[in-house]
Design a protein around this motif. Sequence first.
Motif, PDB file in Angstrom:
ATOM      1  N   GLY A  64       0.816  -1.206   0.000  1.00  0.00           N
ATOM      2  CA  GLY A  64       0.000   0.000   0.000  1.00  0.00           C
ATOM      3  C   GLY A  64       0.849   1.254   0.000  1.00  0.00           C
ATOM      4  N   TYR A  65       1.939   1.210   0.767  1.00  0.00           N
ATOM      5  CA  TYR A  65       2.827   2.366   0.839  1.00  0.00           C
ATOM      6  C   TYR A  65       3.485   2.637  -0.508  1.00  0.00           C
ATOM      7  CZ  TYR A  65       6.201   5.609   2.889  1.00  0.00           C
ATOM      8  OH  TYR A  65       6.941   6.723   3.191  1.00  0.00           O
ATOM      9  N   PRO A 122       1.119   3.727 -11.681  1.00  0.00           N
ATOM     10  CA  PRO A 122       0.248   4.721 -11.038  1.00  0.00           C
ATOM     11  C   PRO A 122      -1.210   4.289 -11.112  1.00  0.00           C
ATOM     12  CG  PRO A 122       1.880   5.803 -12.410  1.00  0.00           C
ATOM     13  CD  PRO A 122       1.987   4.331 -12.711  1.00  0.00           C
ATOM     14  N   SER A 123      -1.979   4.610 -10.080  1.00  0.00           N
ATOM     15  CA  SER A 123      -3.388   4.228 -10.024  1.00  0.00           C
ATOM     16  C   SER A 123      -4.289   5.452 -10.165  1.00  0.00           C
ATOM     17  CB  SER A 123      -3.679   3.490  -8.716  1.00  0.00           C
ATOM     18  OG  SER A 123      -3.311   4.282  -7.599  1.00  0.00           O
ATOM     19  N   SER A 124      -5.573   5.227 -10.120  1.00  0.00           N
ATOM     20  CA  SER A 124      -6.553   6.291 -10.392  1.00  0.00           C
ATOM     21  C   SER A 124      -6.370   7.554  -9.558  1.00  0.00           C
ATOM     22  CB  SER A 124      -7.973   5.750 -10.199  1.00  0.00           C
ATOM     23  OG  SER A 124      -8.258   4.768 -11.169  1.00  0.00           O
ATOM     24  N   ILE A 221      -5.134   9.900  -2.481  1.00  0.00           N
ATOM     25  CA  ILE A 221      -3.813   9.289  -2.636  1.00  0.00           C
ATOM     26  C   ILE A 221      -3.354   8.666  -1.309  1.00  0.00           C
ATOM     27  CG2 ILE A 221      -1.358   9.793  -3.055  1.00  0.00           C
ATOM     28  CD1 ILE A 221      -2.249  11.835  -5.139  1.00  0.00           C
ATOM     29  N   LEU A 222      -3.583   9.358  -0.220  1.00  0.00           N
ATOM     30  CA  LEU A 222      -3.191   8.836   1.072  1.00  0.00           C
ATOM     31  C   LEU A 222      -3.890   7.521   1.392  1.00  0.00           C
ATOM     32  CD1 LEU A 222      -1.546   9.335   3.696  1.00  0.00           C
ATOM     33  CD2 LEU A 222      -3.584  10.473   4.595  1.00  0.00           C
ATOM     34  N   LEU A 226      -3.572   2.206   2.820  1.00  0.00           N
ATOM     35  CA  LEU A 226      -4.348   1.149   3.488  1.00  0.00           C
ATOM     36  C   LEU A 226      -4.963   0.179   2.505  1.00  0.00           C
ATOM     37  CD1 LEU A 226      -6.132   3.279   6.254  1.00  0.00           C
ATOM     38  CD2 LEU A 226      -4.070   1.870   6.446  1.00  0.00           C
ATOM     39  N   SER A 227      -4.589   0.291   1.222  1.00  0.00           N
ATOM     40  CA  SER A 227      -5.179  -0.598   0.215  1.00  0.00           C
ATOM     41  C   SER A 227      -4.432  -1.922   0.146  1.00  0.00           C
ATOM     42  CB  SER A 227      -5.151   0.076  -1.152  1.00  0.00           C
ATOM     43  OG  SER A 227      -3.836   0.322  -1.582  1.00  0.00           O
TER      44      SER A 227
END
Length: 227
Positions: A64-65, A122-124, A221-222, A226-227
């Motif tokens: 996640g980080y 990179p993600s959404s 983004i933060l 936790l994802s």
Amino acid sequence: MMSLLGMTTSAAAVTEKPKKSQAKGFVEEMRFVAMKLHTKDQAKEGQKEPQGQPVAKWDPTIEGYLKFLVDSKLVYNTLDIIVEKAAFPSYAEFRNTGLERSKGLGKDLEWFKEQGHVIPEPSSPGINYAQYLEELSEKDPQAFICHFYNTYFAHTAGGRMIGRKILNGKELEFYKWDGDLSSLLQNIREKLNKVAESWTREQKNHCLEETVKSFKFSGDILSLILS
């Protein structure tokens, strides 16, 4: 969801506050609006009630980080490109400020790769924010400056704790600056105040109103941590 801007503690938030001997100017207005969007336990000026777990109690994963770092790098790369291209002449004031994070993030991601970790694309959240900044910078300089200010000043005030927790105290390049950070920040304050001197009161208010969106994008983004 707490934004990256909301990661600052009361003590850290004070580091952003200019000394009494310094001219406050419009930057103090931006700081005041941003502080109000913090929760009451994050800053004395905070007006929001605490929600969710404090950052110190988060249990993030390296995966996640890494997503957070990758998307953050995309945003900082975008900011670098925008000020270099300078669709509005005032953006050129913010080239080579010493606060740039892209290079440091690149080194950090390379270090993770050397440790055997897979670096994600990179993600959404990062893609959406980068696209928004690009579009905004071409047509709305006051709103863009709001995002520029909040993105850089929030990072200098907080955020280290999560990285240290995951990496057993290792300090990433993301959290290191060349030179005295206080001096770098003061230089940026002066440049921001100089740029804002030519704005009308309506334009200044428009800039301040954009603060909510900057919190929303940084929060997305933060949340990747936790994802």
